[in-house]
Design an enzyme around this catalytic site. Sequence first.
Site, mmCIF file in Angstrom:
data_model
loop_
_atom_site.group_PDB
_atom_site.id
_atom_site.type_symbol
_atom_site.label_atom_id
_atom_site.label_comp_id
_atom_site.label_asym_id
_atom_site.label_seq_id
_atom_site.Cartn_x
_atom_site.Cartn_y
_atom_site.Cartn_z
ATOM 1 N N ARG A 103 -70.429 -49.801 35.380
ATOM 2 C CA ARG A 103 -71.333 -49.173 36.354
ATOM 3 C C ARG A 103 -71.534 -50.042 37.594
ATOM 4 O O ARG A 103 -71.827 -49.553 38.673
ATOM 5 C CB ARG A 103 -72.686 -48.861 35.689
ATOM 6 N N TYR A 148 -79.024 -31.804 57.554
ATOM 7 C CA TYR A 148 -78.368 -31.030 56.475
ATOM 8 C C TYR A 148 -79.452 -30.432 55.572
ATOM 9 O O TYR A 148 -80.375 -31.129 55.133
ATOM 10 C CB TYR A 148 -77.499 -32.030 55.711
ATOM 11 N N ASP A 176 -77.073 -39.885 58.838
ATOM 12 C CA ASP A 176 -76.037 -39.132 58.117
ATOM 13 C C ASP A 176 -74.851 -39.028 59.072
ATOM 14 O O ASP A 176 -74.846 -38.228 60.001
ATOM 15 C CB ASP A 176 -76.565 -37.744 57.721
ATOM 16 N N LYS A 204 -66.185 -35.009 52.525
ATOM 17 C CA LYS A 204 -65.632 -34.382 53.713
ATOM 18 C C LYS A 204 -64.392 -35.159 54.200
ATOM 19 O O LYS A 204 -63.366 -35.089 53.580
ATOM 20 C CB LYS A 204 -66.716 -34.268 54.785
HETATM 21 C C1 LIG Z 1 -71.714 -31.897 52.821
HETATM 22 C C2 LIG Z 1 -72.744 -32.718 53.488
HETATM 23 C C3 LIG Z 1 -73.614 -33.504 52.739
HETATM 24 C C4 LIG Z 1 -73.642 -33.498 51.238
HETATM 25 O O1 LIG Z 1 -72.444 -33.891 50.668
HETATM 26 P P1 LIG Z 1 -72.050 -33.441 49.172
HETATM 27 O O2 LIG Z 1 -70.920 -34.339 48.843
HETATM 28 O O3 LIG Z 1 -71.689 -31.998 49.275
HETATM 29 O O4 LIG Z 1 -73.238 -33.655 48.308
HETATM 30 C C5 LIG Z 1 -74.514 -34.289 53.424
HETATM 31 N N1 LIG Z 1 -74.583 -34.283 54.754
HETATM 32 C C6 LIG Z 1 -73.766 -33.533 55.505
HETATM 33 C C7 LIG Z 1 -73.884 -33.566 56.985
HETATM 34 C C8 LIG Z 1 -72.828 -32.711 54.897
HETATM 35 O O5 LIG Z 1 -72.049 -31.935 55.634
#
Ligand SMILES: *Cc1c(COP(=O)(O)O)cnc(C)c1O
Length: 397
Positions: free
Chosen positions: A61, A116, A188, A213
């Site tokens: 972990r 988000y 973010d 992403k």
């Molecule tokens: C998709 C996304 C998230 C969350 O990511 P996951 O891997 O789907 O939990 C957070 N912030 C933004 C801007 C996103 O597009």
Amino acid sequence: MVSSDGSTSQAQQAETRLVTSGRDTKAQKGFVNPPVVHGSTVLYPTAEDLHAHRGEFQYGRHGTPTTRALQETLMALEGPQCAGVGLAPSGLAAISTTLLAVLKAGDHLLVCDNAYRPTRNFCNGLLKRYGVETTYFDPLIGAGIDALFKPNTRAVLVEAPGSQSFEMTDIPAIAAVAHARGALVIDDNTWATPLFHRSLDQGVDISMQAATKYVGGHSDIMFGTISANAEAWPVIAENIRLLGVCAGPDDVFLALRGLRTLSVRLHQHYRSGLDMARWLAGRPEVQRVLHPALESDPGHPIWKRDFTGASGLFSIVLKPAPQQAVDALLDTVKLFGMGYSWGGFESLIIPFDCSAYRTATKWAPGGPTLRLHIGLESTADLKADLERGFAAFNAAA
Ligand SMILES: *Cc1c(COP(=O)(O)O)cnc(C)c1O
């Protein structure tokens, strides 16, 4: 952080660091890539080593050779302000882990109104239940955010641009106010990635990515990363341990593999996205294109100042039209898949409505809104596909 190849240096360009970092050819017995280490138990050779917790790795972990290679590469990408990188099983887990690490009962949190949506759900649900108050702010507020601070404001969360509405936030201006008030700045950074936006160099203390992403880049993993500067890293590292947050070895490996080609992919998403955005801006069915790299976009000056590129995600506002016309467009296009998420190799299209959740600002675009992700297909084919979609839109309007 210097690999045994001796090749990782902050002086090198990001493209080079993405390729050379986190590689230990000798430890990998000559192989270019690290093994996918599936492991929980790590054995200690002697009782003395066991008592001293001695050794490079102690428990699955807490890290493996695979996670270390990924963390070193991410650190090299983030730049010299980065003191450590935490790995999480999803982007949302990176966000929730960060907020839980930084906040405590009685604290106040400022969050941009274009954040988000699941981030908002976390603040309005779990954080509220745990005694943390959240105030949402206009993403265009800039230094005016000072008026929203309270004595107990502990952190500010920004997201630039917002991943549906694409306003650009003045992060350095907000960071200057936040730091004067003794608050941390959390970003973010999923849209631009550290390749096109070095948030830690711009006053951000903790920069998170949904690596699901662009880092993964192939629509095949869920993954999150938390990069922090020297001030914020200790509390992030401590709480990752307390919460037991870790990521699965195959996803760690795929995130690392994605990083190796991030630059070439993201530059192509940038080129194709801008090409499509300009083409869409000239379409009679389109009222407005929301893309900060377009000179006409209100956020363009901030984008130009703070970012070195754009990704393939942006939105359009259509001329007023009935739902059935929008649905006809969506049902006609073939190269644009309808689905959530983005950052993979494929193009996507999705309708959205920010007015459903915004509280600090009014969202009234004046027409139906669609978000597009421009993938790695030929833009000539993507235009032809959208042309067919617009023909169906016009026929149903
Ligand atoms: C998709 C996304 C998230 C969350 O990511 P996951 O891997 O789907 O939990 C957070 N912030 C933004 C801007 C996103 O597009």
